[in-house]
Design an enzyme around this catalytic site. Structure first.
Site, PDB file in Angstrom:
ATOM      1  N   GLU A   1      -4.106  -9.696  13.183  1.00 48.15           N
ATOM      2  CA  GLU A   1      -4.924 -10.168  12.057  1.00 48.15           C
ATOM      3  C   GLU A   1      -5.571 -11.523  12.378  1.00 48.15           C
ATOM      4  O   GLU A   1      -5.876 -12.298  11.480  1.00 48.15           O
ATOM      5  CB  GLU A   1      -4.077 -10.274  10.774  1.00 48.15           C
ATOM      6  CG  GLU A   1      -3.399  -8.990  10.336  1.00 48.15           C
ATOM      7  CD  GLU A   1      -4.352  -7.879   9.861  1.00 48.15           C
ATOM      8  OE1 GLU A   1      -5.582  -8.118   9.823  1.00 48.15           O
ATOM      9  OE2 GLU A   1      -3.852  -6.782   9.573  1.00 48.15           O
TER      10      GLU A   1
ATOM     11  N   HIS B   1       1.017 -13.690   6.160  1.00 52.86           N
ATOM     12  CA  HIS B   1       0.807 -12.292   5.747  1.00 52.86           C
ATOM     13  C   HIS B   1       2.151 -11.576   5.786  1.00 52.86           C
ATOM     14  O   HIS B   1       2.904 -11.699   6.758  1.00 52.86           O
ATOM     15  CB  HIS B   1      -0.172 -11.609   6.709  1.00 52.86           C
ATOM     16  CG  HIS B   1      -0.248 -10.121   6.530  1.00 52.86           C
ATOM     17  ND1 HIS B   1      -0.679  -9.525   5.360  1.00 52.86           N
ATOM     18  CD2 HIS B   1       0.077  -9.101   7.360  1.00 52.86           C
ATOM     19  CE1 HIS B   1      -0.636  -8.207   5.499  1.00 52.86           C
ATOM     20  NE2 HIS B   1      -0.178  -7.919   6.702  1.00 52.86           N
TER      21      HIS B   1
ATOM     22  N   HIS C   1       4.403  -7.849   4.119  1.00 53.37           N
ATOM     23  CA  HIS C   1       4.350  -6.566   3.404  1.00 53.37           C
ATOM     24  C   HIS C   1       5.361  -6.621   2.257  1.00 53.37           C
ATOM     25  O   HIS C   1       6.480  -6.110   2.375  1.00 53.37           O
ATOM     26  CB  HIS C   1       4.660  -5.415   4.361  1.00 53.37           C
ATOM     27  CG  HIS C   1       3.618  -5.221   5.423  1.00 53.37           C
ATOM     28  ND1 HIS C   1       3.722  -4.265   6.413  1.00 53.37           N
ATOM     29  CD2 HIS C   1       2.438  -5.861   5.649  1.00 53.37           C
ATOM     30  CE1 HIS C   1       2.647  -4.326   7.200  1.00 53.37           C
ATOM     31  NE2 HIS C   1       1.858  -5.295   6.756  1.00 53.37           N
TER      32      HIS C   1
ATOM     33  N   HIS D   1      -1.331  -2.324   1.164  1.00 49.31           N
ATOM     34  CA  HIS D   1      -0.956  -2.859   2.477  1.00 49.31           C
ATOM     35  C   HIS D   1      -0.024  -4.074   2.369  1.00 49.31           C
ATOM     36  O   HIS D   1       1.058  -4.069   2.937  1.00 49.31           O
ATOM     37  CB  HIS D   1      -2.214  -3.197   3.287  1.00 49.31           C
ATOM     38  CG  HIS D   1      -1.939  -3.823   4.612  1.00 49.31           C
ATOM     39  ND1 HIS D   1      -2.837  -3.830   5.636  1.00 49.31           N
ATOM     40  CD2 HIS D   1      -0.860  -4.486   5.089  1.00 49.31           C
ATOM     41  CE1 HIS D   1      -2.320  -4.449   6.686  1.00 49.31           C
ATOM     42  NE2 HIS D   1      -1.119  -4.865   6.368  1.00 49.31           N
TER      43      HIS D   1
HETATM   44  O1  2HA Z   1       1.331  -8.024  11.984  1.00 50.37           O
HETATM   45  O2  2HA Z   1       1.165  -6.674   9.340  1.00 50.37           O
HETATM   46  O3  2HA Z   1      -1.431  -6.176   9.144  1.00 50.37           O
HETATM   47  C1  2HA Z   1       1.229  -6.678  11.681  1.00 50.37           C
HETATM   48  C2  2HA Z   1       0.552  -6.496  10.371  1.00 50.37           C
HETATM   49  C3  2HA Z   1      -0.866  -6.143  10.399  1.00 50.37           C
HETATM   50 ZN    ZN Z   2       0.103  -6.038   7.542  1.00 46.02          ZN
END
Ligand code: 2HA
Ligand code: ZN
Length: 280
Positions: free
Chosen positions: A133, A156, A158, A228
């Site tokens: 990313e 970032h 999840h 996502h």
């Molecule tokens: O780093 O989460 O969006 C891996 C991810 C890509």
């Molecule tokens: Zn991701």
């Protein structure tokens, strides 16, 4: 000018041994552990960038522009001569916990703003390359610098609870998802009065998602990527994590209420207004 391998190894060593960066590496390990423990970083999920330019002198930065270099797919004029710590592509957060420096790299943006140099603890085949990313991280970091923000970190992850919300059609707009999240806990409004940005699904790792995310960060400290995950900014990795953790709490309260078979009441408009008035 490309430096020779011995100089490169010495330079990498100097950077990774820099004593001012030790607390940053420690925090990287701590936050990676939180992400892994909460199930918010399965396999190689999640990534982060930290603007560490301020830890280095102009002379030190000069040396960085002689090493393995890669073209960028676009130019970042606002990032010329900036240095970022980035999680490595394919990196597992559970491995970052064990040894942060082995799974990160430093990315230095060239004088033209259209190429980057990588400095990793190991060189050759085992050199760490930056997160998939990268485009989104650089775009947000450039935006933070342009805004003269004190925020230096982009994270970032999840976040299962928040991804689940974006799978439910009533919550797939910015207004609806913010109304739900604010309604579930007073501190969500207290700490995130601007709420979250909402980006309908876009292929990860692309310029398109980077551009949409930057628009989301014009008004928010967290942006949800539909189906996502989330991106958050903060002055530190810890603060970026907190911004996600607060939202996850709200989403969890919602799902726990729903699991009883009943609808949560949510904070009333007058209760929310009272919190907002108190913020001012
Ligand atoms: O780093 O989460 O969006 C891996 C991810 C890509
Ligand atoms: Zn991701």
């Amino acid at each position: 000018m490309i430096g020779n391998i011995d100089n490169l190894l010495n330079l990498a060593n100097d950077i990774f041994q820099k004593k001012e960066l030790k607390p940053v590496f420690t925090q990287v390990g701590t936050i990676a552990r939180y992400l892994w423990d909460r199930g918010w970083a399965e396999r190689n999920a999640g990534n982060f960038s930290i603007n560490v330019t301020g830890f280095f002198s102009d002379r030190e930065l000069d040396h960085l522009s002689s090493y393995p270099f890669f073209p960028l797919s676009k130019q970042y004029p606002g990032l010329v001569r900036t240095l970022f710590l980035l999680s490595g592509t394919g990196t597992r957060m559970r491995d970052v916990v064990e040894n942060p420096t082995e799974h990160i790299c430093f990315v230095y943006i060239s004088d033209s703003g259209s190429a980057y140099h990588i400095i990793s603890e190991n060189q050759g085949n085992t050199a760490v390359k930056p997160s998939s990313e990268l485009a989104t991280h650089l775009a947000i970091q450039q935006q933070l610098l342009q805004k003269k923000s004190t925020e230096k970190v982009v994270l970032h992850a999840h976040i299962t609870e928040l991804i689940a919300l974006t799978q439910l059609s009533p919550f797939t707009t910015e207004a609806a998802v913010n109304s739900l999240l604010w309604g579930m806990h007073p501190e969500t409004l207290l700490f995130l009065p601007d709420g979250v940005g909402y980006i309908p699904y876009i292929l990860p790792g692309t310029e398109n998602i980077a551009m949409a995310t930057v628009r989301g960060f014009e008004k928010h400290k967290v942006v949800l990527w539909e189906k996502h995950g989330c991106m958050a900014v903060g002055k530190s990795l810890s603060e970026a994590f907190d911004n996600l953790d607060i939202l996850a709490k709200s989403a969890r309260i919602y799902f726990q209420c729903k699991s009883t078979g009943m609808e949560p009441e949510g904070l009333s408009n007058s209760q929310l207004k009272e919190i907002r008035d108190n913020l001012a």
